[in-house]
Design a protein around this motif. Sequence first.
Motif, PDB file in Angstrom:
ATOM      1  N   ARG A 172      36.970  37.531  37.411  1.00  0.00           N
ATOM      2  CA  ARG A 172      36.346  39.306  37.440  1.00  0.00           C
ATOM      3  C   ARG A 172      37.067  40.414  37.738  1.00  0.00           C
ATOM      4  N   LEU A 173      38.154  40.845  38.428  1.00  0.00           N
ATOM      5  CA  LEU A 173      39.116  41.417  37.960  1.00  0.00           C
ATOM      6  C   LEU A 173      39.286  42.522  36.639  1.00  0.00           C
ATOM      7  N   THR A 174      39.695  40.878  36.027  1.00  0.00           N
ATOM      8  CA  THR A 174      40.128  41.566  34.640  1.00  0.00           C
ATOM      9  C   THR A 174      39.166  41.847  33.746  1.00  0.00           C
ATOM     10  N   ARG A 175      37.832  40.920  33.652  1.00  0.00           N
ATOM     11  CA  ARG A 175      37.018  41.124  33.324  1.00  0.00           C
ATOM     12  C   ARG A 175      35.915  42.648  33.065  1.00  0.00           C
ATOM     13  N   GLY A 176      36.303  43.039  35.008  1.00  0.00           N
ATOM     14  CA  GLY A 176      35.275  44.185  35.372  1.00  0.00           C
ATOM     15  C   GLY A 176      36.744  44.876  34.128  1.00  0.00           C
ATOM     16  N   GLN A 177      37.508  45.480  34.080  1.00  0.00           N
ATOM     17  CA  GLN A 177      38.803  45.675  33.593  1.00  0.00           C
ATOM     18  C   GLN A 177      38.658  46.089  31.831  1.00  0.00           C
ATOM     19  N   THR A 178      38.334  44.653  31.067  1.00  0.00           N
ATOM     20  CA  THR A 178      38.213  44.939  30.454  1.00  0.00           C
ATOM     21  C   THR A 178      36.938  45.930  29.444  1.00  0.00           C
ATOM     22  N   LEU A 179      35.690  45.072  30.171  1.00  0.00           N
ATOM     23  CA  LEU A 179      35.058  45.552  29.326  1.00  0.00           C
ATOM     24  C   LEU A 179      34.759  47.397  29.248  1.00  0.00           C
ATOM     25  N   ILE A 200      45.231  43.395  20.405  1.00  0.00           N
ATOM     26  CA  ILE A 200      43.792  44.284  20.599  1.00  0.00           C
ATOM     27  C   ILE A 200      44.328  44.139  22.080  1.00  0.00           C
ATOM     28  N   MET A 201      43.481  43.249  22.762  1.00  0.00           N
ATOM     29  CA  MET A 201      43.743  42.414  24.041  1.00  0.00           C
ATOM     30  C   MET A 201      44.867  42.479  24.650  1.00  0.00           C
ATOM     31  N   PRO A 207      47.929  46.562  29.122  1.00  0.00           N
ATOM     32  CA  PRO A 207      48.248  47.141  29.647  1.00  0.00           C
ATOM     33  C   PRO A 207      47.537  48.426  29.954  1.00  0.00           C
ATOM     34  N   ASN A 208      46.879  49.084  29.834  1.00  0.00           N
ATOM     35  CA  ASN A 208      45.752  49.921  30.929  1.00  0.00           C
ATOM     36  C   ASN A 208      44.830  48.965  31.570  1.00  0.00           C
ATOM     37  N   LEU A 213      45.341  44.737  39.190  1.00  0.00           N
ATOM     38  CA  LEU A 213      45.338  43.513  39.467  1.00  0.00           C
ATOM     39  C   LEU A 213      46.868  43.468  39.733  1.00  0.00           C
ATOM     40  N   ILE A 214      47.569  44.142  39.465  1.00  0.00           N
ATOM     41  CA  ILE A 214      49.133  44.368  40.775  1.00  0.00           C
ATOM     42  C   ILE A 214      48.840  44.773  42.040  1.00  0.00           C
ATOM     43  N   VAL A 215      47.880  45.149  42.147  1.00  0.00           N
ATOM     44  CA  VAL A 215      47.310  45.416  43.586  1.00  0.00           C
ATOM     45  C   VAL A 215      46.860  44.155  44.125  1.00  0.00           C
ATOM     46  N   GLN A 216      45.486  43.917  43.633  1.00  0.00           N
ATOM     47  CA  GLN A 216      44.919  42.897  44.210  1.00  0.00           C
ATOM     48  C   GLN A 216      46.335  41.627  43.660  1.00  0.00           C
ATOM     49  N   GLY A 217      47.548  41.741  42.827  1.00  0.00           N
ATOM     50  CA  GLY A 217      48.165  40.706  43.500  1.00  0.00           C
ATOM     51  C   GLY A 217      49.568  40.560  44.923  1.00  0.00           C
ATOM     52  N   SER A 218      49.804  41.930  45.491  1.00  0.00           N
ATOM     53  CA  SER A 218      49.850  41.809  46.754  1.00  0.00           C
ATOM     54  C   SER A 218      49.253  41.464  47.668  1.00  0.00           C
ATOM     55  N   LEU A 219      48.160  42.187  47.271  1.00  0.00           N
ATOM     56  CA  LEU A 219      46.478  41.309  48.309  1.00  0.00           C
ATOM     57  C   LEU A 219      47.393  40.229  48.741  1.00  0.00           C
ATOM     58  N   ALA A 220      46.795  39.452  47.366  1.00  0.00           N
ATOM     59  CA  ALA A 220      46.694  37.502  47.672  1.00  0.00           C
ATOM     60  C   ALA A 220      48.191  37.407  47.539  1.00  0.00           C
ATOM     61  N   LEU A 221      49.195  37.797  47.544  1.00  0.00           N
ATOM     62  CA  LEU A 221      50.355  36.808  48.656  1.00  0.00           C
ATOM     63  C   LEU A 221      49.601  36.597  49.568  1.00  0.00           C
ATOM     64  N   GLY A 222      49.715  37.928  50.666  1.00  0.00           N
ATOM     65  CA  GLY A 222      49.582  38.149  51.886  1.00  0.00           C
ATOM     66  C   GLY A 222      48.759  36.652  52.112  1.00  0.00           C
TER      67      GLY A 222
END
Lengths: 296, 320
Positions: A172-179, A200-201, A207-208, A213-222
């Motif tokens: 969902r997060l990636t979809r939102g960012q991609t959109l 292009i992707m 990269p933009n 996603l990095i923030v989500q990764g950090s929180l998802a680890l916990g």
Amino acid sequence: MAVETLRLGMGGLPEPKSLMASVRSFVYEPKAATALVILGLLLLMAIFAPLLAPYGFAEQDVTASRVQPGAEHLMGTDILGRDILSRIIYGARISLRIGFISVGIAAGVGVPTGAIAGYYGGWWDEILMRLTDAMIAFPNLIFLMGVVAVLGPGTTNVMIALGLNAFPLYARLTRGQTLSVKQRDYVSAARALGGTDLRIMARHIMPNAVQPLIVQGSLALGTAVLAESSLSFLGIGISPPTPTWGVIISEGFALIRTNPWISVAPGFFIVAFVLSVNLLGDRLRDVFDPRLRGTR
Amino acid sequence: MVGYSIRRFLGSIPVIIMVSMLAFLGQQLVPGDPILAIIGEGEFAELATGGSEALDARRKELGLDRPAILQYVSYVERLMQGDFGRSFVSREPVLDMIRVRLPISMKLNVITFMINIGMGLSLGTIAALRPGYTDFFATVWAVLGVATPNFWAAILLILVFSVKLGWLPTSGWVDPFSDPVEGFKHLILPIFALSLFGSATIMRQTRSSLLEVLREDYIQTARAKGLIERRVVIRHALKNAMLPVMTIIGLSLAGLIGGSVLIERVFAIPGVGRMAIDAANRRDFPVLQAIVLLGTFAIVGANLVTDIAYAWLDPRIKYS
């Protein structure tokens, strides 16, 4: 005055920072620095477990059953005479490995599916969104219990279950960012220059879109470490004698009245890990989006 | 508002359909013969002694020889009639088993949910309005509450309040409606441990969005008009800050349902959570599947209520 007007006219954008300056500003904040130190220590503990642990994690000594914390055994022993500190140190290896790999699985599945859905849209996007809606609606722990019951217990299956559980959030997060990113001029320019969809992707959109996603990764680890310990505590995920932090708490639970140290000690490590990754996640979010600074 | 509510209700139907499809798929993914996942090992072993004809006949009876899509349709039909199948272990209808245990879990969860909302909103508001020590302690509470596994917090609470001080019982369940004093005593520790995560997340979000809203121009305008601070906070800031908080409150229900499984295990509460643990350990799939479905429907329902509350708080939403 003219300079000020010009600067405001340009949206008051800050000067781009060098990498070192970004790192400095990241660790300058005391909470983030403390979290980084705690996380670093826990990671070192996991990596060098065989060197640091005073005893083997399964080494039994029936003459030293349920010894209170002291000089010989800093965190005491369990009913089989196994050293709790050694089990916690080895447990860090397993718990953290499960955390990192399950987040990797979630991101590995969620990011490409989300990017494809966001980029192409249409029926694929529609199906994916309904699927993630459904998966997000499942109560996490009960869903995990169901998946592990189907797949069977064990470290690999727990990782798969945790990854499956977390992938919709990434999608969902990636979809939102991609959109949002695909509307930008530089993406149109890349397309006009004949860039393929994959290029292009990979080169312009991801990269933009990567910061949240990095923030989500950090929180998802916990979240993953908490979920793993919960499953192990229930006796559903990883079975004894494998020493994850949740397993050790579960093993000591029956002796809570007489030998509380067995269950109490590992909990502090879970809290320390989850706390440090959460604080780092918050800090990363602040660094990526300074407008939010001070509101958490 | 009614039109919007109906539209949102219809919008949640695809989610429910997808959930039922995933649950059906889960049943198909159980390793081994698919019939095993429906009739259980006991009956399977009995039929297997009668040879493959007996098993084939049972398969036909259950419709397992039909295409998957038709199997799914009859699965949904059974679900809509409240038929969740029979437990592999006790052979009892799953619905009857849930009916006995659900009220216990409901009482625990509903009381905790109320406490989460009350504590989260009030602590979050106080923290946002009183920078300094109050904010510091409330934030520490929130940060720790999110990072602490509730089952471990429950163990610490038992150690302090039951084992050391002897004030409260270590475990068990007494219905608070039949014996309020004992029931209340048995509820304090489970509710406290269970509310840790939910109240912390609601508190965090309330504080965060209230701080953001308090920076807005219209708050300065309200103050400049000479309104008293309480009115500025309640009428202008809090109402606008509530939108993201509503989302978190809706989401916290999922955590609550999962969390209550752990708390029921620690305090030996005979609710649906305990039943889920036993079912997962014994691979009693019909029971586990029914609990997953009921939990999910509860969450879909809660999200629906949250969305409708959203539109009530911010009328722009229903026109978008």
